[in-house]
Every structure is written in structure tokens, then in C-alpha cells.
Design a protein around this motif. Structure first.
Motif, mmCIF file in Angstrom:
data_model
loop_
_atom_site.group_PDB
_atom_site.id
_atom_site.type_symbol
_atom_site.label_atom_id
_atom_site.label_comp_id
_atom_site.label_asym_id
_atom_site.label_seq_id
_atom_site.Cartn_x
_atom_site.Cartn_y
_atom_site.Cartn_z
ATOM 1 N N ASP A 1 45.336 45.545 31.236
ATOM 2 C CA ASP A 1 46.506 46.201 32.055
ATOM 3 C C ASP A 1 46.005 45.836 33.455
ATOM 4 O O ASP A 1 46.440 46.052 34.456
ATOM 5 C CB ASP A 1 46.286 47.607 31.977
ATOM 6 N N ARG A 2 45.206 44.638 33.807
ATOM 7 C CA ARG A 2 44.731 44.003 34.844
ATOM 8 C C ARG A 2 44.214 42.603 34.751
ATOM 9 O O ARG A 2 43.948 42.229 33.740
ATOM 10 C CB ARG A 2 43.501 44.933 35.357
ATOM 11 N N THR A 3 43.990 41.912 35.960
ATOM 12 C CA THR A 3 43.698 40.653 35.927
ATOM 13 C C THR A 3 42.477 40.790 36.927
ATOM 14 O O THR A 3 42.506 41.369 38.223
ATOM 15 C CB THR A 3 44.798 39.613 36.494
ATOM 16 N N LEU B 1 44.922 30.280 42.651
ATOM 17 C CA LEU B 1 45.788 31.492 42.554
ATOM 18 C C LEU B 1 47.337 31.163 42.460
ATOM 19 O O LEU B 1 48.086 31.764 41.659
ATOM 20 C CB LEU B 1 45.422 32.224 43.705
ATOM 21 N N VAL B 2 47.648 29.891 43.325
ATOM 22 C CA VAL B 2 49.077 29.677 43.389
ATOM 23 C C VAL B 2 49.605 28.781 42.054
ATOM 24 O O VAL B 2 50.635 29.112 41.536
ATOM 25 C CB VAL B 2 49.172 28.508 44.577
ATOM 26 N N ASP B 3 48.593 28.232 41.528
ATOM 27 C CA ASP B 3 48.841 27.199 40.451
ATOM 28 C C ASP B 3 48.645 28.088 38.812
ATOM 29 O O ASP B 3 49.240 27.681 38.044
ATOM 30 C CB ASP B 3 48.008 26.212 40.393
ATOM 31 N N SER B 4 47.746 29.055 38.867
ATOM 32 C CA SER B 4 47.650 29.684 37.781
ATOM 33 C C SER B 4 48.715 30.527 37.221
ATOM 34 O O SER B 4 49.308 31.449 37.755
ATOM 35 C CB SER B 4 46.236 30.684 37.979
ATOM 36 N N GLY B 5 49.155 30.038 35.720
ATOM 37 C CA GLY B 5 50.349 30.875 35.203
ATOM 38 C C GLY B 5 49.821 32.200 34.882
ATOM 39 O O GLY B 5 50.484 32.969 34.897
ATOM 40 N N THR B 6 48.461 32.380 34.730
ATOM 41 C CA THR B 6 47.979 33.712 34.448
ATOM 42 C C THR B 6 48.366 34.670 35.811
ATOM 43 O O THR B 6 48.741 35.811 35.696
ATOM 44 C CB THR B 6 46.517 33.893 34.040
ATOM 45 N N VAL B 7 47.876 34.193 36.985
ATOM 46 C CA VAL B 7 48.068 35.072 38.114
ATOM 47 C C VAL B 7 49.627 35.074 38.335
ATOM 48 O O VAL B 7 49.950 36.330 38.743
ATOM 49 C CB VAL B 7 47.538 34.302 39.332
ATOM 50 N N ARG B 8 50.411 34.189 38.212
ATOM 51 C CA ARG B 8 51.720 34.331 38.458
ATOM 52 C C ARG B 8 52.504 35.182 37.510
ATOM 53 O O ARG B 8 53.441 35.954 37.737
ATOM 54 C CB ARG B 8 52.511 32.768 38.593
ATOM 55 N N GLY B 9 52.247 35.267 36.418
ATOM 56 C CA GLY B 9 52.717 36.043 35.282
ATOM 57 C C GLY B 9 52.281 37.399 35.242
ATOM 58 O O GLY B 9 52.990 38.163 34.802
ATOM 59 N N THR B 10 51.131 37.735 35.769
ATOM 60 C CA THR B 10 50.540 39.146 35.597
ATOM 61 C C THR B 10 50.412 39.775 36.880
ATOM 62 O O THR B 10 50.869 40.972 37.069
ATOM 63 C CB THR B 10 49.278 39.149 34.957
ATOM 64 N N VAL B 11 50.287 39.082 38.160
ATOM 65 C CA VAL B 11 50.237 39.687 39.557
ATOM 66 C C VAL B 11 50.635 38.708 40.426
ATOM 67 O O VAL B 11 49.930 38.168 41.249
ATOM 68 C CB VAL B 11 48.694 40.082 39.781
#
Length: 295
Positions: free
Chosen positions: A68-70, A81-91
Motif C-alpha cells: 500500500d506504499r512505495t 523518480l521521473v523515469d521509474s514506472g513504479t513511481v509513476r504507477g503508484t505515486v
């Protein structure tokens, strides 16, 4: 211009960094985590640490998505942060705010930990951290400490980090259904935000169930805007609600606290604050309705 003489130490682990902070407990120590704020300040602003501890800790350059968190490590760069699919997709608000930082060179080197610890009054990520309800993760020799973003920024570049502590990461909960946005007016001289607004608006069947709105650049630190949030609560996320909420933007900011410089008076920053609250909320509303791409 050259900085004053200082001792340089490199730490390759968190424990080594904490050991150095303990060793130099009686000295003026600065932690280097990217350097795009510290180094210019040492060259031109009279900042003269006795010791600089350079963090070269791969474990702090990581993004981990949990249930429930990144969790983002302190040495994660803006570019990641900009390129990460994980960051863009979750937060995604964090990614959007990071995309506004500086230029390509700065984004490739600057880090989220350095940005939050420096707490520049016009920095982008503090507003995103507040609007995302993030928690800042700290470590000292005795263990770990967690500080909500709402308690982290003290003003005037001061934060909740103690002399013997290291900022190791940021935990960002996943937002509920709805929309988000970061909107800013760039300062023409510094490249920081003259005013920036981050918003997360959660909705159910078009009605606002929760809202977090934060501003940077207006006063001496990033701040939440509870009057704006209250104006959104339990209301339909439409143009009338956005206008009414934006009109409350200055209610939580004393006029004498508004920053002023050669480019923008405090009064002008107050007007910009209303404008950019409206812009952020309009984009968040469009995203909540599915009219604007989220990434």
C-alpha cells in the motif's frame, strides 16, 4: 568563487555515515547527497562546514513498491523518480513534481533526500511530500525514527533531522481513486518555484472524499492549505468547487509571511497562490474524470 577549506569524508554505508556524524559531533558537518544546493551555497553564500560527508551508499538509491506504499531511498535521483514506472504507477504526484526540478543535469544528479533535507522554500518535492501524506525515514546510531511530512519542515531551511541523524528515505502511501497534479510558476532567476501547488483529491462518484493541497514558494517552507482542503470536502469536484476552494488559498498564509524579492512581491505571490491552486485542482479534477493522462 571557491569554498572555504573543509575536511572531506566518503561514506559507503549508512552505518559508516552515522559513525562519521558521531565522530564529528562537535564540528559543523554537512551531508552531501547530490550537492546541487550545498555546493553552490558553499561557493557563494558563505556556508562553511568543517566537514562534508559524501554519501556513496547504493542501498539508498532504490525504489520499492509494497502492498500500500512505495518507499524511495534518499539517494534516488530526480531522473529516476521521473523515469521509474513504479513511481509513476503508484505515486505519480512525486514523479510529476520531480519532472519540474531544474534541468536535465540537475535531475540526473540531485536526490530526493537532499531536496527534502535542504528544505529550500521554493523546492518542489516538499509540496509533493505534504500532499502525498508522505513519511520521512530517519536513522541514528540507536535506531530508526519516522516523521510525518507535516511535522518535518520547520521553516528557514530547518527540518526535523537532528545532528546525529541521517535521512534514509521517504515512504509514500498510494492515493485513493481520484486525481492529482503539480502546477508551478518558475522563478526566472533561481529556477525554483516562485509558487508551486501540489494536490491529491480522492473522489467517490464525483464527490470529494479526501483532499490534500500543499504550496511551496509562497512562505519560508512548504505548507498544507487546510482551508482549501475543507472547501473541497464532501463537494462535487466541479468548476464551482474548484473556484471556491482556490479563493481560500490565502486563508492559511499570513500576509506578512509571504516571501518577497526583486521579481515578486508578497502580494503578487499571494495572487499567484490562488491561481496555481486553481490550476492544480483543475488538472486533478480532469484526471479524476479521466479526461487528462496521468503519466
Amino acid at each position: 568563487m571557491f569554498p572555504a577549506e573543509f575536511d572531506y569524508e566518503r561514506a559507503e554505508s549508512v552505518s559508516e555515515a552515522l559513525g562519521l556524524l558521531e565522530r564529528y559531533a562537535d564540528a559543523d558537518v554537512e551531508v552531501l547527497a547530490g550537492g546541487h544546493s550545498l555546493v553552490p551555497a558553499m561557493k557563494t553564500e558563505g556556508r562553511e562546514p568543517d566537514v562534508v560527508v559524501d554519501l556513496d551508499v547504493p542501498a539508498l538509491d532504490a525504489v520499492n513498491a509494497l502492498d500500500d506504499r512505495t518507499v524511495v531511498g534518499a539517494l534516488t535521483t530526480y531522473a529516476t523518480l521521473v523515469d521509474s514506472g513504479t513511481v509513476r504507477g503508484t505515486v505519480p504526484l512525486v514523479a510529476e513534481a520531480a519532472s519540474e526540478v531544474g534541468d536535465t543535469q540537475i535531475r540526473n544528479r540531485g536526490t530526493i533526500g537532499g531536496n527534502l533535507a535542504e528544505a529550500h522554500p521554493g523546492a518542489d518535492l516538499p509540496a509533493a511530500a505534504l500532499a502525498s501524506d508522505a513519511t520521512v525515514l530517519l536513522r541514528d546510531r540507536d535506531g530508526k525514527r519516522e516523521v510525518p511530512a507535516t511535522d518535518f519542515f520547520r521553516g528557514g531551511g530547518e527540518t526535523a533531522v537532528e545532528r546525529d541523524e541521517l535521512l534514509t528515505g521517504v515512504r509514500v502511501p498510494y492515493p485513493g481513486d481520484g486525481g492529482f497534479a503539480y502546477a508551478r510558476k518558475t522563478h526566472p532567476a533561481t529556477g525554483y518555484a516562485m509558487v508551486g501547488v501540489a494536490a491529491v483529491v480522492e473522489t467517490e462518484e464525483g464527490t470529494v472524499t479526501a483532499a490534500r493541497v500543499a504550496a511551496t514558494g509562497a512562505v519560508d517552507r512548504a505548507v498544507r492549505l487546510p482551508s482549501v482542503e475543507d472547501a473541497l470536502a464532501d463537494e462535487p469536484l466541479d468548476a464551482d468547487t474548484v473556484d471556491a476552494a482556490a479563493s481560500e488559498a490565502r486563508a492559511d498564509v499570513d500576509a506578512d509571511r509571504l516571501r518577497s524579492d526583486a521579481y515578486a512581491s508578497g502580494e503578487f505571490r499571494g495572487e499567484l497562490l490562488e491561481t496555481y491552486v486553481a490550476r492544480a485542482l483543475e488538472t486533478a479534477a480532469d484526471r479524476a474524470a479521466g479526461d487528462t493522462p496521468t503519466r
